[in-house]
Design a protein around this motif. Structure first.
Motif, PDB file in Angstrom:
ATOM      1  N   SER A   1      14.618   8.622  -3.108  1.00 17.99           N
ATOM      2  CA  SER A   1      14.136   7.544  -3.721  1.00 17.99           C
ATOM      3  C   SER A   1      14.433   6.221  -3.500  1.00 17.99           C
ATOM      4  O   SER A   1      14.350   4.812  -4.095  1.00 17.99           O
ATOM      5  CB  SER A   1      14.729   7.548  -5.361  1.00 17.99           C
TER       6      SER A   1
ATOM      7  N   TRP B   1      12.400   3.118  -3.825  1.00 18.10           N
ATOM      8  CA  TRP B   1      12.033   2.720  -5.068  1.00 18.10           C
ATOM      9  C   TRP B   1      13.077   1.478  -5.615  1.00 18.10           C
ATOM     10  O   TRP B   1      12.638   0.559  -6.320  1.00 18.10           O
ATOM     11  CB  TRP B   1      11.818   3.961  -6.032  1.00 18.10           C
TER      12      TRP B   1
ATOM     13  N   ASP C   1       2.419   3.971  -1.667  1.00 19.28           N
ATOM     14  CA  ASP C   1       2.762   4.674  -3.254  1.00 19.28           C
ATOM     15  C   ASP C   1       3.912   5.343  -3.327  1.00 19.28           C
ATOM     16  O   ASP C   1       4.797   5.483  -2.323  1.00 19.28           O
ATOM     17  CB  ASP C   1       1.283   5.517  -3.580  1.00 19.28           C
ATOM     18  N   SER C   2       4.004   5.892  -4.501  1.00 20.32           N
ATOM     19  CA  SER C   2       5.290   6.470  -4.854  1.00 20.32           C
ATOM     20  C   SER C   2       5.838   7.874  -4.009  1.00 20.32           C
ATOM     21  O   SER C   2       6.797   7.975  -3.465  1.00 20.32           O
ATOM     22  CB  SER C   2       5.608   7.018  -6.336  1.00 20.32           C
ATOM     23  N   ILE C   3       4.721   8.795  -3.720  1.00 23.04           N
ATOM     24  CA  ILE C   3       4.946   9.753  -2.775  1.00 23.04           C
ATOM     25  C   ILE C   3       5.133   9.203  -1.484  1.00 23.04           C
ATOM     26  O   ILE C   3       6.237   9.551  -0.682  1.00 23.04           O
ATOM     27  CB  ILE C   3       3.848  10.682  -2.820  1.00 23.04           C
TER      28      ILE C   3
ATOM     29  N   GLY D   1       0.764  -1.125   0.146  1.00 25.52           N
ATOM     30  CA  GLY D   1      -0.008   0.028  -0.042  1.00 25.52           C
ATOM     31  C   GLY D   1       0.848   1.392   0.091  1.00 25.52           C
ATOM     32  O   GLY D   1       0.302   2.375   0.020  1.00 25.52           O
TER      33      GLY D   1
ATOM     34  N   VAL E   1       8.643   8.005  -1.069  1.00 29.30           N
ATOM     35  CA  VAL E   1       9.715   9.253  -0.837  1.00 29.30           C
ATOM     36  C   VAL E   1       9.515  10.022   0.502  1.00 29.30           C
ATOM     37  O   VAL E   1      10.601  10.357   1.353  1.00 29.30           O
ATOM     38  CB  VAL E   1       9.235  10.365  -1.950  1.00 29.30           C
ATOM     39  N   THR E   2       8.606  10.310   1.067  1.00 27.85           N
ATOM     40  CA  THR E   2       8.554  10.940   2.453  1.00 27.85           C
ATOM     41  C   THR E   2       8.777   9.964   3.520  1.00 27.85           C
ATOM     42  O   THR E   2       9.565  10.418   4.456  1.00 27.85           O
ATOM     43  CB  THR E   2       6.867  11.338   2.630  1.00 27.85           C
TER      44      THR E   2
END
Lengths: 105, 582
Positions: free
Chosen positions: A67, A70, A45-47, A43, A50-51
């Protein structure tokens, strides 16, 4: 280069692996115990990825790229990478307090 | 004031927006909007004026040396016609991936396209996937002959008209950042069979814009067309968005500016009840608070624009704040000004050719694209703990760095797009640095009018308390709920926006007090802005007292600027054609 190495799937989790699982369980509000489930499937996500790197940086005490989740997208891959980075920075894996310790086989 | 000459040049060349023969006149903007026609003559004018040179970094022979300057130009265009603004400036957005992550060869090629008035589009979204970019379906397939692109892109500005397009595609079905790639496509190099435009989508606003799509069918691509190292596409996109979402806020400023002037013009001319509409107290209040809101937004945009050039590591959160806050304040402002204008806001003719309803429809887009308000709020919510942390660096260095950024007379270093970085454990020193009263602020407060000083001091104190309370609301560690930021944290982030904006306004004031005009230096505008931003923290009696201290002076300044054609911005520019309003 982070590649899935099938042999590694049979390796028992290190104390650092377990600690990371606990952190991510806390952060994601769900049980994170499998070392090879991609964060995106948990669950994140990409944002969010990052945070969360900022919280990881704070928890571990070495600079961490935004990153990172990722590139190292499972607990296992992340743990391996961070272990090397921590050693490179001359730090130690001091993240496990006595209250967190488990018996590790 | 540096960075303003090109703005004055553009305004002068554009001439009066009331003059039907002038490029980008209100009449033309309305004609094209009603016809849902692309504003060709407007864009042709902007081309011949040389606006596209400002989309190309100096390193590739262009004039982009300051985002403060670029945004000021975009604001001017948007104040005439937002359709023309997004139609023309989209090329900057489309070029950003190449400036940030492209090879020199790609950049030189693109610079030549842009310089020759070729447009560049940025194709990310698809009909089924907008915000969730990891899910996009456009893909690269590989066979013995190499790679080919397949899929469709939807709701892309200038998809059809553009000469070049940067396309987001996936390399594998795995849902991960590493699966994504960006490609630079020269549309002229392909037959319609492999690359064809999709029909325009009809929209509420910017009705003449080319919002369409593209279909790729076995479109062959070579290695030289990939943008950035493999696996870095998402990172590049996030860095692009840090800049582009800031640019969007310049659109809000342009529209807000025209809306305020329109309401002013109406209210000083329209007769009612033995006087004019302007005489009505609630109208004066609406106009002066709108001016305060515009100035607050101007400050936030200035801060973010200068951060791109002067402190790119801090851009991520500052651009998110600007994008979350400025369009929302502008929407509120537009609704308030509509009430001032009354029935005419609803007409597509009459007052300014019926322009006001176009402003409303056009502006509704700004909160939506390049990272919606919600997306930016969520990002900030997840970083709040780090943003609000007490600063650890020495105050002297921190204040010197802030001065270098906020002092508008200080030129900033050459733009370095490679310094853009993804959000990380950054502290918002603009805000947190105000917790201990900085020397520069204290010195200023001791030297100015005691009533103004007391009011600003009070606001500073309220700001500090608000910061402390906000900190208490943030849990000790982040805890997502179903992968998303908890609602309480998003609410906290919403309150944080205003606190950061208040801090920005204070910083800009302290560091520019002796190089702008006496209205700025005096500080009553600042009190009004702070009472607006901190409204929920000030008891009514205190707010009313502060308003009494400031409103009349600010109203008179607003009228003065309106009548003599001075810009309604922090940096006052004498713009003769604005006199035509009055």
């Amino acid at each position: 280069m982070p590649n899935e190495d099938k042999d590694q799937l049979t390796t028992t989790p290190t104390a650092f692996d377990i600690w990371l699982c606990k952190q991510f369980s806390k952060w994601l509000g769900r049980d994170v115990s499998d070392l090879d489930t991609p964060f995106a499937d948990l669950g994140l996500d990409s944002i969010g990825a990052v945070t969360l790197s900022a919280d990881l940086e704070e928890a571990i005490g070495i600079p961490i790229e935004g990153s990172i989740l990722w590139e190292y997208s499972t607990i296992r891959l992340l743990s391996r990478y961070l272990t090397e980075e921590i050693q490179r920075h001359g730090a130690e894996i001091n993240v496990i307090s006595s209250s967190d310790q488990h018996s590790v086989n | 004031m540096i960075d303003s000459q090109s703005t004055l040049d553009l305004e002068r060349e554009l001439g009066s927006p009331f003059e039907p023969s002038s490029p980008l006149s209100f009449g033309n903007a309305m004609t094209f909007d009603e016809a849902e026609a692309y504003p060709e003559p407007s864009c042709a004018f902007l081309d011949s004026w040389g606006l596209a040179e400002f989309y190309i970094p100096t390193e590739y022979g262009g004039k982009l040396r300051s985002h403060q300057e670029l945004f000021s130009l975009i604001r001017v265009v948007a104040s005439r016609d937002m359709t023309a603004a997004i139609a023309h400036a989209k090329t900057y957005l489309g070029s950003l991936p190449i400036w940030i992550a492209g090879t020199r060869s790609q950049a030189n090629w693109l610079a030549e396209i842009v310089r020759s008035y070729g447009q560049v589009a940025f194709a990310l979204t698809e009909q089924n996937h907008g915000t969730d970019l990891l899910a996009i379906e456009t893909e690269i397939r590989t066979d013995l002959q190499g790679d080919s692109l397949h899929g469709t892109k939807w709701l892309i500005n200038n998809a059809t008209r553009s000469r070049a397009v940067v396309v987001l595609a996936r390399l594998s079905p795995i849902r991960s950042a590493a699966s994504l790639c960006l490609l630079l496509i020269d549309k002229q190099a392909y037959e319609p069979a492999v690359l064809c435009p999709l029909p325009r989508v009809r929209t509420l606003g910017v009705r003449g814009a080319d919002i369409s799509g593209l279909a790729f069918s076995n479109l062959r691509v070579s290695d030289s067309q990939y943008v950035g190292a493999r696996g870095t596409a998402l990172e590049t996109i996030l860095r692009v968005l840090q800049v582009s979402r800031t640019l969007c806020t310049a659109l809000s400023l342009g529209i807000a500016d025209t809306a305020l002037r329109t309401a002013l013009k109406f209210s000083v001319e329209r007769q009612i009840y033995n006087g004019v509409v302007f005489d009505l107290p609630y109208v004066r209040r609406a106009l002066v608070t709108s001016f305060a809101d515009l100035l607050a937004c101007d400050c936030v945009v200035l801060s973010a624009a200068r951060t791109i050039d002067g402190s790119p590591r801090e851009l991520s959160y500052r651009s998110a704040i600007a994008k979350a806050l400025v369009p929302e304040i502008t929407e509120t402002m537009l609704r308030q000004l509509a009430k001032v204008i009354g029935a005419r806001f609803y007409l597509r003719e009459d007052l300014l050719n019926g322009l006001f309803q176009k402003l409303l429809r056009d502006h509704a887009l700004v909160g939506l694209f390049d990272g919606s308000t919600t997306v930016n709020l969520e990002m900030l919510a997840l970083q709040l703990r780090h943003l609000l942390r007490e600063p650890v660096d020495p105050p002297l260095q921190r204040e010197n760095d802030l001065k270098a950024l906020f002092d508008l007379s200080q030129p900033l270093g050459p733009i370095n797009f490679h310094s853009l970085s993804l959000a990380n454990a950054i502290t918002d020193v603009v805000l947190t640095g105000l917790e201990s009263m900085p020397d520069a602020l204290e010195d200023t407060l001791q030297r100015i009018d005691p009533d103004i000083s007391a009011a600003i001091r009070r606001c500073h104190s309220v700001l500090k308390d608000a910061l402390h309370e906000l900190r208490k609301e943030i849990p000790g560690h982040v805890a997502l709920e179903h992968g998303r930021a908890p609602v309480r944290l998003i609410q906290a982030a919403t309150r944080y926006l205003n606190l950061h904006a208040a801090a920005v306004c204070i910083r800009l004031w302290v560091f520019n007090r002796h190089q702008l005009d006496s209205f700025f230096n005096e500080g009553r505008w600042l009190i009004l802005v702070l009472t607006r931003l901190l409204a929920d923290r000030l008891p009514d009696s205190v707010a009313n007292q502060m308003n009494s201290l400031c409103e009349e002076v600010v109203v008179q300044e607003l009228l003065r600027r309106f009548r003599n054609g001075t810009s309604l911005s922090i940096i006052p520019l004498k713009q003769h054609q604005k006199e035509a309003y009055a």
